[in-house]
Each structure stands twice: as C-alpha cells, then as structure tokens.
Write an enzyme that holds these catalytic residues in place. Structure first.
Site, short mmCIF file in Angstrom:
data_model
loop_
_atom_site.label_atom_id
_atom_site.label_comp_id
_atom_site.label_asym_id
_atom_site.label_seq_id
_atom_site.Cartn_x
_atom_site.Cartn_y
_atom_site.Cartn_z
N ASP A 164 -28.84 -0.16 32.03
CA ASP A 164 -30.06 -0.96 31.42
C ASP A 164 -31.28 -1.61 32.06
O ASP A 164 -30.85 -2.37 32.84
CB ASP A 164 -28.59 -2.08 30.64
CG ASP A 164 -29.03 -2.89 29.68
OD1 ASP A 164 -29.91 -2.84 29.41
OD2 ASP A 164 -27.59 -3.75 29.45
N HIS A 218 -29.22 2.55 19.30
CA HIS A 218 -29.49 0.92 20.40
C HIS A 218 -30.59 1.19 20.62
O HIS A 218 -31.52 0.67 20.16
CB HIS A 218 -28.38 0.83 20.94
CG HIS A 218 -28.86 -0.26 21.28
ND1 HIS A 218 -28.96 -1.47 21.34
CD2 HIS A 218 -29.32 -0.44 23.02
CE1 HIS A 218 -29.50 -2.18 21.33
NE2 HIS A 218 -29.57 -2.53 23.08
C1 HEM Z 1 -32.34 0.04 25.11
C2 HEM Z 1 -27.91 -2.45 26.57
C3 HEM Z 1 -28.31 -5.57 23.50
C4 HEM Z 1 -32.87 -4.23 22.98
C5 HEM Z 1 -30.99 -0.68 25.80
C6 HEM Z 1 -30.49 -0.07 26.88
C7 HEM Z 1 -29.09 -0.05 26.75
C8 HEM Z 1 -29.24 -0.88 26.39
C9 HEM Z 1 -28.56 0.65 28.67
C10 HEM Z 1 -31.18 1.54 27.32
C11 HEM Z 1 -31.92 1.45 28.34
C12 HEM Z 1 -32.74 0.81 28.34
O1 HEM Z 1 -33.80 0.93 28.27
O2 HEM Z 1 -32.77 -0.71 29.16
C13 HEM Z 1 -27.71 -3.08 25.75
C14 HEM Z 1 -26.53 -3.91 25.25
C15 HEM Z 1 -26.69 -5.10 25.27
C16 HEM Z 1 -27.48 -4.61 24.44
C17 HEM Z 1 -25.02 -3.49 26.91
C18 HEM Z 1 -26.04 -6.11 24.07
C19 HEM Z 1 -24.04 -5.38 23.88
C20 HEM Z 1 -29.34 -5.72 23.19
C21 HEM Z 1 -29.51 -7.08 22.03
C22 HEM Z 1 -31.66 -6.68 21.75
C23 HEM Z 1 -31.41 -5.28 22.53
C24 HEM Z 1 -29.14 -7.85 21.49
C25 HEM Z 1 -32.64 -7.10 20.65
C26 HEM Z 1 -32.14 -7.98 20.60
C27 HEM Z 1 -33.09 -3.73 23.37
C28 HEM Z 1 -34.33 -3.07 23.91
C29 HEM Z 1 -34.67 -2.06 24.21
C30 HEM Z 1 -32.51 -1.94 24.80
C31 HEM Z 1 -35.84 -3.70 22.73
C32 HEM Z 1 -35.39 -0.85 24.67
C33 HEM Z 1 -35.05 0.51 23.62
C34 HEM Z 1 -36.18 1.19 24.12
O3 HEM Z 1 -37.64 0.78 23.76
O4 HEM Z 1 -36.59 2.63 24.03
N1 HEM Z 1 -30.08 -1.38 26.00
N2 HEM Z 1 -28.09 -3.66 25.11
N3 HEM Z 1 -30.32 -4.98 23.03
N4 HEM Z 1 -32.07 -2.44 24.26
FE1 HEM Z 1 -29.86 -3.47 24.30
#
Ligand code: HEM
Length: 315
Positions: free
Chosen positions: A154, A227
């Site tokens: 993450d 996601h």
């Molecule tokens: C990407 C997990 C909630 C926004 C990711 C990734 C994971 C992850 C594993 C892929 C690796 C990375 O690029 O960081 C989670 C988990 C969440 C959560 C476990 C809660 C249950 C959220 C929320 C938002 C968000 C609420 C925005 C309001 C993003 C963004 C990316 C991302 C912007 C990068 C997307 C990209 O440019 O590829 N998240 N996330 N996440 N997440 Fe989350």
C-alpha cells in the site's frame, strides 16, 4: 489577527516520509469558551512541545500534524476560513456508506517507533485534555513490506518530491492559507474471513495489482471496478494525485483488522471524487469491490494550516 503573509509560510510536515508507527487522535472541543482558549494557546506552543519530545531520540523522526474541522474552525480562529473547508461529505449507495463521524481536531503523529508517538500524544493530552473529548484514537503500525492487512503493498503510487508538494499543499489559489493541506481520514474494518475465502487472483482483480510483486495489472486485465482504476482521477487531461499514509491497526484477539486511511490534498474535491467513485461507482453501480469486505466506521475532513499560521495563533 491574520494578515496575508509577507514571507512563504512553512507547511506542517505533511510530506514527512512513511514511518513504522503512527497515532491518529481525533478530538472534539468542549462547548465552553475556555476550551477554545485552551486550544488556541496550545497551537502556538505545539512546535516547542514536539521539539522537546523529538529530541529524546532525534533519529526516530517524530513529526506531528494538527488539523481542524469545519465547525470548530470558526469557534477557534473565526474569519478568514480556508476556502474549501466544509463538513465531511457522506457518500451512500446500496449497503455502502462513507459515514461522517464527530471530530474537531486531528493529530497525526508519526515516528520510527511507537514509544515516542505515545509520549507526544500523552503530552498533548496533558495540555488540552480538559478542553476536549476523545472521539477516536488509533495506533497504527507498519506491516510486512508496507502491506495493508489485506496483504497488498500500500502506498506504491504515492506522489513523491515536487509532485507530492504540488498535490498536497495549498498554493496561491487561497493566498491566506498557502502551505496548508486538507486532510481526509476514514477508519476501515476488514472482514478478513470473507476476504481470505477469495483466491489471490480474485483479490488482485479487486485491487488492480499483483499481490506478491505489487505490480499493476495490464489495462486489459484490470477491470474498471478495480480500486486502482476508480481512484485514478484525471482533470484537464492530467492525473491529479493525493498523498496517502495508510496504516494497519487492529486487535487480533477481538477479530479487529483495519486500515486507517489518511490522505492530504490541496483541495478536498479530489479525495471526495475518489470516494464517490469507490462508494457510488464510476459510472454509478461500477463500485469498488474492496467495500464488500471493508466498512468505513469513521469519516472526517480537516484542514492542517501551515506551521507559521499555528505559531501566530493568539498573537
Ligand atoms: C491505491 C489499499 C482506501 C485512494 C491503493 C493500493 C492499495 C490500496 C493496496 C495499491 C498500491 C498503491 O498505489 O498504493 C487501500 C485500502 C483502503 C483504501 C486497504 C481501505 C480499505 C482508499 C481510499 C482512497 C484511496 C478511501 C481515496 C479516497 C487510492 C489511490 C491509489 C490507491 C489514489 C493509487 C491509485 C493509482 O494511482 O494507481 N490503495 N486503499 N484508497 N488508493 Fe487505496
């Protein structure tokens, strides 16, 4: 009183590197006017307090960010207000609900070790404890290889360097609040039993990345509901970023497994758009399947003014 700064205001350490430990402390300010006076005088002392605790182990890299909710802003500081500060916007569709929960002040405390975070939280509460009630308190830890508890790395796509700066900090668009940042937090609980019944391939389709390597799925393999598809927001042909520092937390004995989501952005609009895509769907109905296994139990929007603003409070 607030005047347009004649120098560049120093931001709070929004861009601090990811750390092994963090405390997220959300407080509500009691209604009595003395409570506001206590918090105001504390604002200008905070930097000194952080320096004192930081110095006990300078290598631990202690940082602390203080941020304030929409309602309490007027009570504490009056006008002017950060242009886009408003109460947390809820999103709801089907059984998915991004809830708003109480919270006036957020402290985001980070360091290489928990004891120093713990010490600062203790000292903060020592100073302002009588003026506040605790709405939520979470101790987060860094899990293996920067993974969240659902097993995925993450933070990979977080902006870095000058891109992070441009994404997270208010610039000239709101000149009185340059160097500030909008902070959105949500505490998520995961249904690990249900998540673990999925195959690794099914989990990878939900996140849009390979589980072991963290590498992105190809455009053809990644479903539009992934996601990492729904959280990509493009404006005027350019991808706009937020700065995240998610932390795992939990109590295995109680079956509690969570992710504390925290994101900084120069405008709350971008983070809210991502939430809408996740909860309502883009297009509506094409929602984030991660939410079938994760429930948001808190939600708050705060503004972290510049360090310069905080030091000048009460002058
Ligand atoms: C990407 C997990 C909630 C926004 C990711 C990734 C994971 C992850 C594993 C892929 C690796 C990375 O690029 O960081 C989670 C988990 C969440 C959560 C476990 C809660 C249950 C959220 C929320 C938002 C968000 C609420 C925005 C309001 C993003 C963004 C990316 C991302 C912007 C990068 C997307 C990209 O440019 O590829 N998240 N996330 N996440 N997440 Fe989350």
């Amino acid at each position: 009183t607030l005047n347009a700064p004649d120098h560049v205001p120093l931001p709070q350490p929004v861009l601090a590197p990811l750390t092994r430990a963090a405390i997220f402390l959300v407080l509500t300010v009691k209604p009595e006017p003395e409570s506001c006076a206590t918090i105001r005088s504390f604002c200008s002392d905070l930097a000194g307090l952080i320096r004192a605790v930081e110095f006990r182990d300078i290598d631990a890299g202690l940082t602390c960010i203080a941020a304030f909710g929409s309602e309490v802003w007027n009570r504490l500081f009056g006008d002017p207000r950060p242009a886009e500060l408003h109460p947390f916007r809820e999103f709801r569709r089907g059984n998915r609900h991004a809830v708003a929960t109480p919270g006036d002040v957020l402290f985001h405390i980070r360091a290489g070790r928990m004891d120093i975070c713990f010490e600062l939280a203790t000292q903060i509460m020592e100073r302002i404890g009588d003026a506040v009630s605790v709405a939520d308190e979470v101790q987060g830890f860094r899990y293996f290889e920067d993974r969240d508890l659902i097993g995925f790395v993450d933070g990979t796509e977080n902006p870095r360097g000058s891109v992070a700066l441009g994404a997270a900090l208010v610039g000239e668009e709101d000149a009185l609040f340059t160097g500030g940042s909008y902070v959105l937090v949500q505490k998520y609980l995961h249904d690990m039993k249900a998540w673990n019944t999925l195959s690794t391939e099914a989990q990878e389709l939900i996140i849009g990345r390979k589980k072991l390597s963290g590498i992105e799925l190809s455009d053809t393999a990644k479903p539009p509901s992934a996601h990492t598809a729904l959280t990509v927001v493009v404006e005027n042909g350019k991808e706009v970023k937020i700065l995240r520092d998610n932390m795992p937390f939990g109590q295995p004995g109680r079956g509690e497994f969570g992710t504390y989501f925290i994101a900084y952005c120069r405008t709350p609009r971008i983070t809210e758009l991502m939430l809408e895509n996740m909860f309502v769907g883009r297009p509506p109905g094409n929602y984030d399947r991660l939410l079938d296994f994760s429930k948001a139990v808190t939600g708050g929007l705060f503004f972290a003014p510049s360090a310069t603003f905080l030091e000048d409070v009460g002058e």
